[in-house]
Design an enzyme around this catalytic site. Sequence first.
Site, PDB file in Angstrom:
ATOM      1  N   LYS A   1       0.351  17.995   7.808  1.00  0.00           N
ATOM      2  CA  LYS A   1       0.625  17.214   6.689  1.00  0.00           C
ATOM      3  C   LYS A   1       1.234  17.628   5.719  1.00  0.00           C
ATOM      4  CE  LYS A   1      -1.013  12.495   6.009  1.00  0.00           C
ATOM      5  NZ  LYS A   1      -2.927  11.755   5.770  1.00  0.00           N
TER       6      LYS A   1
HETATM    7  C1  E4P Z   1      -2.826   8.711   6.038  1.00  0.00           C
HETATM    8  O1  E4P Z   1      -1.887   9.392   6.025  1.00  0.00           O
HETATM    9  C2  E4P Z   1      -3.145   8.174   4.826  1.00  0.00           C
HETATM   10  O2  E4P Z   1      -4.312   9.435   4.275  1.00  0.00           O
HETATM   11  C3  E4P Z   1      -3.955   7.188   4.348  1.00  0.00           C
HETATM   12  O3  E4P Z   1      -3.585   6.104   5.076  1.00  0.00           O
HETATM   13  C4  E4P Z   1      -4.285   6.248   2.891  1.00  0.00           C
HETATM   14  O4  E4P Z   1      -5.040   5.445   2.478  1.00  0.00           O
HETATM   15  P1  E4P Z   1      -5.409   4.754   1.335  1.00  0.00           P
HETATM   16  O5  E4P Z   1      -3.841   4.679   0.332  1.00  0.00           O
HETATM   17  O6  E4P Z   1      -6.311   3.510   1.834  1.00  0.00           O
HETATM   18  O7  E4P Z   1      -5.610   5.873   0.392  1.00  0.00           O
END
Ligand code: E4P
Length: 216
Positions: free
Chosen positions: A87
């Site tokens: 990622k």
């Molecule tokens: C996904 O890959 C992200 O890590 C995540 O969905 C972020 O979500 P949040 O806005 O609830 O922190």
Amino acid sequence: MKFFIDTGNLAQIKEANELGILDGVTTNPTLMAQVGVKGEAAIAEHYKAICEIVNGDISAEVLSTDFATMVEEGKKLAAIHPNIVVKVPMIKDGIKAIKWFTDNGIRTNCTLVFSAGQAILAAKAGATYVSPFIGRIDDSSWDGMELISQIRHIYDVQGFQTQILAASIRNALHIVKAAEAGADVCTCPLDSILGLLKHPLTDIGLAKFLEDAKKM
Ligand code: E4P
């Protein structure tokens, strides 16, 4: 649409996996810190544990922001397990790193995406997944789901193969709307996945059936 769970919590990952509908897991530094994972060795062990629970793509985020370090970090993450997807944040060096990973057979998830322009760059670099953050867009009074539709349209018109991973999901309705908008994947907290089960008429109907079953 594929279902990923968005957490570093192993118990929740197991619970979602036992439903039989889980296709993968996304994590981020916040989610990993929340479950108390600290230090390079512990982080690698935690990703390994997740890979042993779920047979699907597991996103593991780089913690650096310069091209060279991201590449080194990503290589180590990818070596943990064949299902690891690296990622990478949507920044200039991140795009360079995604292109490098693409050229070297390492799959990527481009994270922190908030615009169609960013999604085009991610696709051009060959990202496996692009992660638009729906909930955070909604939180700032824009329409996160509009972005999913816009990216869907652009990718279809242009023939981009990058999969749209709806992220920052806050509730069950977000999941339904993401499916409607053509997201390839939805990554959700366990509560939002379980929220899909809920309907009062199901509970009322089942109670009646169980009551009548006693008379059978
Ligand atoms: C996904 O890959 C992200 O890590 C995540 O969905 C972020 O979500 P949040 O806005 O609830 O922190």
